[in-house]
Scaffold this active site. Structure first.
Site, mmCIF file in Angstrom:
data_model
loop_
_atom_site.group_PDB
_atom_site.id
_atom_site.type_symbol
_atom_site.label_atom_id
_atom_site.label_comp_id
_atom_site.label_asym_id
_atom_site.label_seq_id
_atom_site.Cartn_x
_atom_site.Cartn_y
_atom_site.Cartn_z
ATOM 1 N N ALA A 263 0.833 -1.205 0.000
ATOM 2 C CA ALA A 263 0.000 0.000 0.000
ATOM 3 C C ALA A 263 0.867 1.253 0.000
ATOM 4 O O ALA A 263 0.609 2.212 -0.739
ATOM 5 C CB ALA A 263 -0.924 -0.005 1.215
ATOM 6 N N ASP A 265 3.930 1.514 -1.041
ATOM 7 C CA ASP A 265 4.648 1.607 -2.316
ATOM 8 C C ASP A 265 3.737 2.165 -3.406
ATOM 9 O O ASP A 265 4.157 2.996 -4.221
ATOM 10 C CB ASP A 265 5.164 0.229 -2.730
ATOM 11 C CG ASP A 265 6.052 -0.396 -1.677
ATOM 12 O OD1 ASP A 265 6.845 0.341 -1.068
ATOM 13 O OD2 ASP A 265 5.966 -1.617 -1.466
#
Length: 335
Positions: A263, A265
């Site tokens: 998430a 990233d």
């Protein structure tokens, strides 16, 4: 270099005329990158890895991992070109799933992680094999508009980050690349204070530092925000922007969480893509929240539908962004 970019937050409502500065033309980034053959939109530095994820319900899944895989996935969905500096061993399992091949090191094994979400709100993360570090010489030779340092296993060296500063116009760093520790015996992943790392003296050379809420506990926010723009992601509570004299809260989008892996990233990719497209910083963070919300609804590398991409701008319209006075900055610690 970073101080000029920090000033871009000062165009917001409420700032005094004496402090107003012209927002750098981030749309120039896009025009500039398509004009030069030896220039690329984005450089993404960090290892691919093998992920073994035990979900809340006890199910174990195996997937391609590494920040670089999630970030290039978002960039590809948005049509943003990128180059990757990453290393794996000959045991790498997911060559068919990626379009940006890593360097294969014959005497190394691919980095691997074991994430367990069954033990409470925070995952237990352990590392297995760890591939060789990424050296400055491993970065493809060209100029970049964006440089993203997204190491997962201490693979980005100080000299590598310095080289990214030299070749990229704007540098975005995930703090996990700077403060993660890995116990050599147990493989347990931990964190250390940013002040204790050799990267602390490099903050003025980067433009944005992203940290998850738990990672922000290892950062002196008041000190860091004077040197670079700090963005703290807070899951369902959205994100906060800390500049040298402003703070903004950017709300999250509703999401049904299935797998929180990646998430942050996906957020970082959406945020960086927003910058590249010329969005104001708070709108770029909102774009990051959008992709972070899409990512948690799927297991592994997310797939974005055409309708999700087409409705992105409409979904962001009308979202209320909160601005806080400089003296009110205790929410992160008090909540």
């Amino acid at each position: 270099m970073a101080s000029h970019f920090l000033e871009t937050l000062l165009w917001m409502d409420g700032m005094t005329q004496t402090k107003k500065q012209k927002l750098p033309d981030l749309k120039y980034m896009r025009r500039h990158s398509v004009r030069k053959k030896d220039q690329c939109a984005a450089l993404v530095v960090g290892h691919y890895c093998h992920d073994q994820i035990t979900l809340h319900g006890g199910e174990t899944v195996y997937s391609l991992g590494g920040s670089v895989s999630y970030i290039t996935n978002v960039f590809e969905a948005l049509g943003i070109g990128s180059r990757v500096a990453s290393k794996v061993g000959p045991d790498f399992l997911y060559c068919s799933q990626i379009t940006h091949p890593p360097e294969v090191i014959e005497d190394q094994k691919t980095t691997e992680f074991f994430a367990d979400f069954t033990q409470g709100e925070e995952r237990i993360l352990k590392a297995g094999s760890i591939c060789a570090p990424i050296d400055s010489m491993d970065i493809p030779e060209m100029d970049y508009e964006l440089g993203l340092a997204v190491g997962i296993a201490c693979e980005i060296l100080p000299e590598t980050l310095q080289h990214m500063v030299d070749v990229a116009r704007y540098v975005v760093v995930d703090v996990q690349a700077l403060i993660r520790t890995i116990d050599p015996e147990t493989g347990l992943v931990g964190l250390r204070n940013l002040d204790e790392t050799p990267f602390i003296d490099m903050l003025e050379d980067i433009h944005f530092l992203k940290a998850a809420r738990n990672e922000a506990l290892y950062i002196d926010i008041e000190k860091v925000r004077q040197k670079t723009c700090l963005i703290v992601t807070e899951g369902k509570n959205g994100s906060r922007i800390y500049s040298n004299d402003r703070e903004f809260r950017i709300p999250a989008f509703p999401a049904i969480e299935v797998d929180p892996t990646g998430a942050g990233d996906s957020f970082l990719a959406g945020f960086s893509a927003g910058l590249y497209q010329g969005l104001p910083i708070e709108q770029a963070v909102l774009m990051g929240n959008y992709f972070g919300g899409l990512a948690v609804a799927q297991v592994g590398i997310p797939h974005f539908t055409a309708s999700q991409l087409e409705s992105m701008d409409e979904t962001r319209n009308g979202v209320r962004i909160e601005q806080f006075p400089y003296y009110s900055r205790t929410a992160l610690c008090s909540n």
